[in-house]
Motif scaffolding. Structure first.
Motif, PDB file in Angstrom:
ATOM      1  N   TRP A   1      -6.884  41.102 -59.437  1.00 26.02           N
ATOM      2  CA  TRP A   1      -5.552  41.053 -58.826  1.00 26.02           C
ATOM      3  C   TRP A   1      -5.627  40.597 -57.379  1.00 26.02           C
ATOM      4  O   TRP A   1      -4.884  41.078 -56.530  1.00 26.02           O
ATOM      5  N   VAL A   2      -6.510  39.664 -57.075  1.00 26.38           N
ATOM      6  CA  VAL A   2      -6.737  39.258 -55.692  1.00 26.38           C
ATOM      7  C   VAL A   2      -5.462  38.713 -55.042  1.00 26.38           C
ATOM      8  O   VAL A   2      -5.115  39.087 -53.918  1.00 26.38           O
ATOM      9  N   ASP A   3      -4.744  37.832 -55.736  1.00 28.91           N
ATOM     10  CA  ASP A   3      -3.533  37.250 -55.149  1.00 28.91           C
ATOM     11  C   ASP A   3      -2.472  38.319 -54.902  1.00 28.91           C
ATOM     12  O   ASP A   3      -1.799  38.305 -53.858  1.00 28.91           O
ATOM     13  N   LEU A   4      -2.333  39.250 -55.845  1.00 33.65           N
ATOM     14  CA  LEU A   4      -1.364  40.328 -55.669  1.00 33.65           C
ATOM     15  C   LEU A   4      -1.780  41.237 -54.517  1.00 33.65           C
ATOM     16  O   LEU A   4      -0.941  41.662 -53.710  1.00 33.65           O
ATOM     17  N   SER A   5      -3.062  41.515 -54.421  1.00 34.65           N
ATOM     18  CA  SER A   5      -3.560  42.343 -53.329  1.00 34.65           C
ATOM     19  C   SER A   5      -3.302  41.678 -51.978  1.00 34.65           C
ATOM     20  O   SER A   5      -2.891  42.334 -51.017  1.00 34.65           O
ATOM     21  N   LYS A   6      -3.527  40.386 -51.905  1.00 33.87           N
ATOM     22  CA  LYS A   6      -3.256  39.666 -50.660  1.00 33.87           C
ATOM     23  C   LYS A   6      -1.774  39.756 -50.292  1.00 33.87           C
ATOM     24  O   LYS A   6      -1.414  39.970 -49.127  1.00 33.87           O
ATOM     25  N   GLU A   7      -0.921  39.590 -51.291  1.00 30.92           N
ATOM     26  CA  GLU A   7       0.518  39.688 -51.041  1.00 30.92           C
ATOM     27  C   GLU A   7       0.901  41.100 -50.605  1.00 30.92           C
ATOM     28  O   GLU A   7       1.691  41.298 -49.669  1.00 30.92           O
ATOM     29  N   PHE A   8       0.329  42.082 -51.283  1.00 29.00           N
ATOM     30  CA  PHE A   8       0.589  43.493 -50.995  1.00 29.00           C
ATOM     31  C   PHE A   8       0.235  43.820 -49.546  1.00 29.00           C
ATOM     32  O   PHE A   8       1.061  44.348 -48.791  1.00 29.00           O
ATOM     33  N   PHE A   9      -0.982  43.500 -49.143  1.00 31.62           N
ATOM     34  CA  PHE A   9      -1.427  43.867 -47.797  1.00 31.62           C
ATOM     35  C   PHE A   9      -0.823  42.979 -46.728  1.00 31.62           C
ATOM     36  O   PHE A   9      -0.652  43.422 -45.580  1.00 31.62           O
ATOM     37  N   THR A  10      -0.473  41.744 -47.058  1.00 33.98           N
ATOM     38  CA  THR A  10       0.245  40.903 -46.103  1.00 33.98           C
ATOM     39  C   THR A  10       1.587  41.535 -45.757  1.00 33.98           C
ATOM     40  O   THR A  10       1.976  41.621 -44.582  1.00 33.98           O
ATOM     41  N   TYR A  11       2.275  41.992 -46.791  1.00 36.37           N
ATOM     42  CA  TYR A  11       3.590  42.611 -46.567  1.00 36.37           C
ATOM     43  C   TYR A  11       3.470  43.872 -45.709  1.00 36.37           C
ATOM     44  O   TYR A  11       4.163  44.026 -44.698  1.00 36.37           O
ATOM     45  N   PHE A  12       2.566  44.782 -46.105  1.00 37.23           N
ATOM     46  CA  PHE A  12       2.516  46.077 -45.425  1.00 37.23           C
ATOM     47  C   PHE A  12       1.832  45.996 -44.062  1.00 37.23           C
ATOM     48  O   PHE A  12       2.196  46.743 -43.150  1.00 37.23           O
ATOM     49  N   ALA A  13       0.860  45.106 -43.900  1.00 38.00           N
ATOM     50  CA  ALA A  13       0.262  44.935 -42.574  1.00 38.00           C
ATOM     51  C   ALA A  13       1.273  44.331 -41.603  1.00 38.00           C
ATOM     52  O   ALA A  13       1.315  44.702 -40.423  1.00 38.00           O
ATOM     53  N   THR A  14       2.090  43.409 -42.096  1.00 38.07           N
ATOM     54  CA  THR A  14       3.121  42.814 -41.256  1.00 38.07           C
ATOM     55  C   THR A  14       4.157  43.861 -40.857  1.00 38.07           C
ATOM     56  O   THR A  14       4.608  43.903 -39.699  1.00 38.07           O
ATOM     57  N   LYS A  15       4.514  44.712 -41.790  1.00 33.72           N
ATOM     58  CA  LYS A  15       5.570  45.694 -41.535  1.00 33.72           C
ATOM     59  C   LYS A  15       5.078  46.884 -40.704  1.00 33.72           C
ATOM     60  O   LYS A  15       5.781  47.378 -39.830  1.00 33.72           O
ATOM     61  N   TRP A  16       3.845  47.360 -40.995  1.00 28.82           N
ATOM     62  CA  TRP A  16       3.403  48.613 -40.396  1.00 28.82           C
ATOM     63  C   TRP A  16       2.170  48.479 -39.508  1.00 28.82           C
ATOM     64  O   TRP A  16       1.747  49.458 -38.884  1.00 28.82           O
ATOM     65  N   GLY A  17       1.556  47.309 -39.464  1.00 23.68           N
ATOM     66  CA  GLY A  17       0.288  47.174 -38.764  1.00 23.68           C
ATOM     67  C   GLY A  17       0.322  47.449 -37.277  1.00 23.68           C
ATOM     68  O   GLY A  17      -0.719  47.720 -36.672  1.00 23.68           O
TER      69      GLY A  17
END
Length: 266
Positions: free
Chosen positions: A60-76
């Motif tokens: 699930w590499v692409d999904l993981s990248k999307e997942f962490f891109t979203y949350f790192a952008t929002k909460w990082g």
């Protein structure tokens, strides 16, 4: 969620997002559910681990990248946040390292400081064997998971150097019946380890030993003693007693920093 945090008085909260129940793209439901918890944690000044809860994350590499891109952008931008990029791998460590080397740069391109946590094979019981994943980066930790029922606490007898040579965050562990923690709480305190017990739920049956709530309790906060299992009352008592605990300070051989804890007690 906020009222539950105030009732339990934890210092850290784990958010799990299980890809087995997620479509190939993030949905609004996933985003909304996983967004409320970091918000509550940040408002209450505790840590929050955003967890890609998967046994085969390499698929699930692409999904993981999307997942962490979203949350790192929002909460990082908040120092409360940590990222657990692979919960309990059911694959070999070289595959875990290869996966981590694809995900860590995605997060670091957005969030340069907050802690990223890497799992390992055997359901995250070999943190010393995946440290290549963090080469070239700072604030990379490795998780250890253990359950007293299966004697996993003995891992620490074989790896007395853990925590000094390998930065570890225990993102999941479980007691056995009758408040039997297998000595793990003393280990965590002696090694100043952040740890998250499993779990805040009301499952009965054999899962009852890991549930803080009785199976007939459906309240989300303001729990009375009668709402709690024996283990639940014990673990919440430990959690609350930890508030004024002063961690042992030691030097690690790897660059690692917990910015939010600077000058504070846990």
């Amino acid at each position: 969620i906020e009222s539950a945090i105030k009732t339990a008085a934890p210092n850290i909260l784990t958010i799990t997002s299980d890809t087995r129940f997620m479509p190939k793209l993030l949905t609004n439901v996933t985003i909304n559910v996983a967004t409320a918890k970091p918000n509550a944690a940040i408002e209450n000044d505790i840590y929050v681990i955003i967890d890609f809860h998967e046994h085969h994350a390499e698929h699930w590499v692409d999904l993981s990248k999307e997942f962490f891109t979203y949350f790192a952008t929002k909460w990082g931008k908040y120092p409360n946040v940590m990222y657990e990029i692979y919960n309990e791998p059911m694959t070999d460590n070289s595959t875990v390292v290869n996966y981590a080397k694809q995900i860590i740069p995605v997060i670091r391109n957005i969030d340069s400081k907050n802690i990223i946590i890497v799992g390992s094979t055997q359901y995250s019981r070999e943190p010393h064997n995946v440290t290549q994943a963090g080469e070239g980066y700072s604030n990379i930790a490795y998780t250890w998971h253990g359950y007293v029922e299966w004697g996993h606490q003995d891992d620490w007898n074989s790896h007395s150097d853990w925590a000094n040579s390998v930065p570890i965050v225990v993102t999941e562990w479980g007691v056995n019946w009758s408040k039997n923690d297998g000595g793990l709480i003393n280990i965590y305190k002696s090694k100043s380890l952040i740890n998250c017990f499993w779990s805040v739920n009301n499952k009965g049956g054999d899962d009852g030993k890991w549930s803080i709530l009785n199976s007939n309790c459906y309240k989300i906060s303001n729990w009375s003693n009668s709402d709690l299992t024996e283990n639940g009352a014990y673990l919440l008592g430990v959690t609350k007693s930890w508030i004024n605990y002063k961690p042992v300070v030691f030097e690690t051989t790897r660059p690692f920093r917990l910015s939010i804890c600077s000058g504070k007690t846990l």
